[in-house]
Design a protein around this motif. Structure first.
Motif, PDB file in Angstrom:
ATOM      1  N   MET A  66      34.242  82.020  28.025  1.00 51.37           N
ATOM      2  CA  MET A  66      34.066  81.542  29.384  1.00 51.37           C
ATOM      3  C   MET A  66      33.613  80.080  29.401  1.00 51.37           C
ATOM      4  SD  MET A  66      34.528  82.742  32.268  1.00 51.37           S
ATOM      5  CE  MET A  66      34.166  82.590  33.946  1.00 51.37           C
ATOM      6  N   LEU A  67      32.739  79.737  28.450  1.00 52.52           N
ATOM      7  CA  LEU A  67      32.274  78.356  28.366  1.00 52.52           C
ATOM      8  C   LEU A  67      33.419  77.398  28.089  1.00 52.52           C
ATOM      9  CD1 LEU A  67      29.865  76.399  28.327  1.00 52.52           C
ATOM     10  CD2 LEU A  67      29.696  76.838  25.879  1.00 52.52           C
ATOM     11  N   THR A  68      34.375  77.843  27.276  1.00 49.27           N
ATOM     12  CA  THR A  68      35.528  77.004  26.961  1.00 49.27           C
ATOM     13  C   THR A  68      36.312  76.682  28.227  1.00 49.27           C
ATOM     14  OG1 THR A  68      35.639  78.039  24.792  1.00 49.27           O
ATOM     15  CG2 THR A  68      37.559  76.804  25.499  1.00 49.27           C
ATOM     16  N   ALA A  69      36.453  77.624  29.109  1.00 45.12           N
ATOM     17  CA  ALA A  69      37.168  77.387  30.366  1.00 45.12           C
ATOM     18  C   ALA A  69      36.454  76.332  31.210  1.00 45.12           C
ATOM     19  CB  ALA A  69      37.294  78.689  31.149  1.00 45.12           C
ATOM     20  N   TYR A  70      35.128  76.415  31.285  1.00 43.74           N
ATOM     21  CA  TYR A  70      34.368  75.408  32.036  1.00 43.74           C
ATOM     22  C   TYR A  70      34.520  74.026  31.406  1.00 43.74           C
ATOM     23  CZ  TYR A  70      32.112  79.217  34.566  1.00 43.74           C
ATOM     24  OH  TYR A  70      31.869  80.301  35.343  1.00 43.74           O
ATOM     25  N   LEU A  71      34.474  73.969  30.090  1.00 42.08           N
ATOM     26  CA  LEU A  71      34.630  72.688  29.411  1.00 42.08           C
ATOM     27  C   LEU A  71      36.016  72.103  29.647  1.00 42.08           C
ATOM     28  CD1 LEU A  71      32.823  73.438  26.036  1.00 42.08           C
ATOM     29  CD2 LEU A  71      31.991  72.050  27.942  1.00 42.08           C
ATOM     30  N   LEU A  72      37.026  72.943  29.630  1.00 44.79           N
ATOM     31  CA  LEU A  72      38.382  72.450  29.880  1.00 44.79           C
ATOM     32  C   LEU A  72      38.555  71.997  31.327  1.00 44.79           C
ATOM     33  CD1 LEU A  72      40.537  74.873  27.730  1.00 44.79           C
ATOM     34  CD2 LEU A  72      39.942  72.488  27.281  1.00 44.79           C
ATOM     35  N   ILE A  73      37.864  72.631  32.255  1.00 39.78           N
ATOM     36  CA  ILE A  73      37.895  72.177  33.651  1.00 39.78           C
ATOM     37  C   ILE A  73      37.277  70.776  33.755  1.00 39.78           C
ATOM     38  CG2 ILE A  73      36.894  72.581  35.938  1.00 39.78           C
ATOM     39  CD1 ILE A  73      37.321  75.593  35.387  1.00 39.78           C
ATOM     40  N   ILE A  74      36.197  70.543  33.018  1.00 40.83           N
ATOM     41  CA  ILE A  74      35.570  69.215  33.011  1.00 40.83           C
ATOM     42  C   ILE A  74      36.519  68.185  32.407  1.00 40.83           C
ATOM     43  CG2 ILE A  74      33.689  67.864  31.994  1.00 40.83           C
ATOM     44  CD1 ILE A  74      31.936  70.391  32.351  1.00 40.83           C
ATOM     45  N   VAL A  75      37.225  68.561  31.327  1.00 40.42           N
ATOM     46  CA  VAL A  75      38.197  67.651  30.709  1.00 40.42           C
ATOM     47  C   VAL A  75      39.304  67.308  31.695  1.00 40.42           C
ATOM     48  CG1 VAL A  75      39.987  67.509  28.939  1.00 40.42           C
ATOM     49  CG2 VAL A  75      37.727  68.323  28.335  1.00 40.42           C
ATOM     50  N   ILE A  76      39.801  68.298  32.404  1.00 33.41           N
ATOM     51  CA  ILE A  76      40.861  68.057  33.385  1.00 33.41           C
ATOM     52  C   ILE A  76      40.353  67.135  34.499  1.00 33.41           C
ATOM     53  CG2 ILE A  76      42.264  69.170  35.177  1.00 33.41           C
ATOM     54  CD1 ILE A  76      42.490  71.580  33.227  1.00 33.41           C
ATOM     55  N   ALA A  77      39.128  67.368  34.952  1.00 37.39           N
ATOM     56  CA  ALA A  77      38.566  66.519  36.012  1.00 37.39           C
ATOM     57  C   ALA A  77      38.413  65.071  35.532  1.00 37.39           C
ATOM     58  CB  ALA A  77      37.221  67.075  36.462  1.00 37.39           C
ATOM     59  N   THR A 126      40.262  66.316  24.933  1.00 38.29           N
ATOM     60  CA  THR A 126      40.361  67.770  24.782  1.00 38.29           C
ATOM     61  C   THR A 126      40.017  68.198  23.362  1.00 38.29           C
ATOM     62  OG1 THR A 126      42.067  67.825  26.487  1.00 38.29           O
ATOM     63  CG2 THR A 126      41.882  69.754  25.068  1.00 38.29           C
ATOM     64  N   VAL A 127      40.544  67.501  22.378  1.00 40.88           N
ATOM     65  CA  VAL A 127      40.234  67.828  20.983  1.00 40.88           C
ATOM     66  C   VAL A 127      38.741  67.650  20.722  1.00 40.88           C
ATOM     67  CG1 VAL A 127      40.588  67.062  18.599  1.00 40.88           C
ATOM     68  CG2 VAL A 127      42.542  67.361  20.117  1.00 40.88           C
ATOM     69  N   PHE A 128      38.161  66.588  21.258  1.00 44.90           N
ATOM     70  CA  PHE A 128      36.729  66.349  21.076  1.00 44.90           C
ATOM     71  C   PHE A 128      35.890  67.468  21.677  1.00 44.90           C
ATOM     72  CE2 PHE A 128      32.784  64.508  22.825  1.00 44.90           C
ATOM     73  CZ  PHE A 128      32.135  64.233  21.638  1.00 44.90           C
ATOM     74  N   VAL A 129      36.201  67.862  22.894  1.00 48.18           N
ATOM     75  CA  VAL A 129      35.415  68.902  23.566  1.00 48.18           C
ATOM     76  C   VAL A 129      35.540  70.243  22.835  1.00 48.18           C
ATOM     77  CG1 VAL A 129      35.295  70.286  25.679  1.00 48.18           C
ATOM     78  CG2 VAL A 129      35.364  67.810  25.818  1.00 48.18           C
ATOM     79  N   LEU A 130      36.739  70.605  22.425  1.00 43.39           N
ATOM     80  CA  LEU A 130      36.913  71.869  21.709  1.00 43.39           C
ATOM     81  C   LEU A 130      36.228  71.835  20.339  1.00 43.39           C
ATOM     82  CD1 LEU A 130      40.588  72.762  22.655  1.00 43.39           C
ATOM     83  CD2 LEU A 130      38.474  73.717  23.575  1.00 43.39           C
ATOM     84  N   ALA A 131      36.285  70.706  19.659  1.00 40.54           N
ATOM     85  CA  ALA A 131      35.606  70.589  18.369  1.00 40.54           C
ATOM     86  C   ALA A 131      34.088  70.658  18.548  1.00 40.54           C
ATOM     87  CB  ALA A 131      36.003  69.288  17.685  1.00 40.54           C
ATOM     88  N   MET A 132      33.572  70.048  19.599  1.00 38.28           N
ATOM     89  CA  MET A 132      32.135  70.118  19.860  1.00 38.28           C
ATOM     90  C   MET A 132      31.699  71.549  20.164  1.00 38.28           C
ATOM     91  SD  MET A 132      30.775  67.198  19.421  1.00 38.28           S
ATOM     92  CE  MET A 132      29.264  67.159  20.325  1.00 38.28           C
ATOM     93  N   LYS A 133      32.505  72.270  20.913  1.00 36.76           N
ATOM     94  CA  LYS A 133      32.174  73.663  21.195  1.00 36.76           C
ATOM     95  C   LYS A 133      32.130  74.471  19.905  1.00 36.76           C
ATOM     96  CE  LYS A 133      32.995  77.862  23.566  1.00 36.76           C
ATOM     97  NZ  LYS A 133      32.663  78.669  22.457  1.00 36.76           N
ATOM     98  N   TYR A 134      33.093  74.239  19.038  1.00 33.61           N
ATOM     99  CA  TYR A 134      33.124  74.948  17.759  1.00 33.61           C
ATOM    100  C   TYR A 134      31.922  74.556  16.894  1.00 33.61           C
ATOM    101  CZ  TYR A 134      34.552  76.344  13.106  1.00 33.61           C
ATOM    102  OH  TYR A 134      34.578  76.883  11.850  1.00 33.61           O
ATOM    103  N   LEU A 135      31.557  73.285  16.866  1.00 28.73           N
ATOM    104  CA  LEU A 135      30.438  72.832  16.047  1.00 28.73           C
ATOM    105  C   LEU A 135      29.108  73.397  16.521  1.00 28.73           C
ATOM    106  CD1 LEU A 135      31.184  69.075  15.383  1.00 28.73           C
ATOM    107  CD2 LEU A 135      30.971  70.878  13.693  1.00 28.73           C
ATOM    108  N   MET A 136      28.942  73.542  17.812  1.00 31.82           N
ATOM    109  CA  MET A 136      27.661  74.004  18.330  1.00 31.82           C
ATOM    110  C   MET A 136      27.445  75.507  18.142  1.00 31.82           C
ATOM    111  SD  MET A 136      26.002  71.473  19.089  1.00 31.82           S
ATOM    112  CE  MET A 136      26.730  70.028  18.385  1.00 31.82           C
ATOM    113  N   THR A 137      28.452  76.216  17.652  1.00 31.93           N
ATOM    114  CA  THR A 137      28.252  77.625  17.342  1.00 31.93           C
ATOM    115  C   THR A 137      27.755  77.823  15.914  1.00 31.93           C
ATOM    116  OG1 THR A 137      30.559  77.885  16.668  1.00 31.93           O
ATOM    117  CG2 THR A 137      30.020  78.387  18.971  1.00 31.93           C
TER     118      THR A 137
END
Length: 98
Positions: free
Chosen positions: A1-12, A34-45
């Protein structure tokens, strides 16, 4: 679910940058962000906060370098340095208290 919110921010952010960039630069901006946001999400786990924040700092520097090289908008490095240093210091303090 967090990924969806992050992608909405990227689109905005991408849509906000659209009027100020040519189409090719806008596409590069969107893909790199987009690559940066997804990589950051993966790193923070990750389990080790100090390693995650250090790698995220290097990734942020690489992202800003790539954007500055390929698009006409210059993003200041000082923001990345200050935020990255603050996050690494925070990770060191958290590691010491555990």
């Amino acid at each position: 679910m967090l990924t969806a919110y992050l992608l909405i921010i990227v689109i905005a952010l991408s849509l906000l940058a659209l009027p100020s960039l040519p189409i090719l630069e806008w596409a590069i901006f969107t893909v790199v962000l987009t690559v940066f946001v997804l990589a950051m999400k993966y790193l923070m786990t990750g389990k080790n906060l100090l390693i995650s924040t250090s790698v995220a700092f290097l990734l942020a520097l690489a992202t800003v370098y790539t954007l500055n090289r390929f698009i006409s908008i210059e993003i200041p490095y000082i923001f990345v340095y200050v935020m990255g240093t603050a996050n690494v210091i925070y990770a060191i303090f958290v590691k010491r208290t555990r």
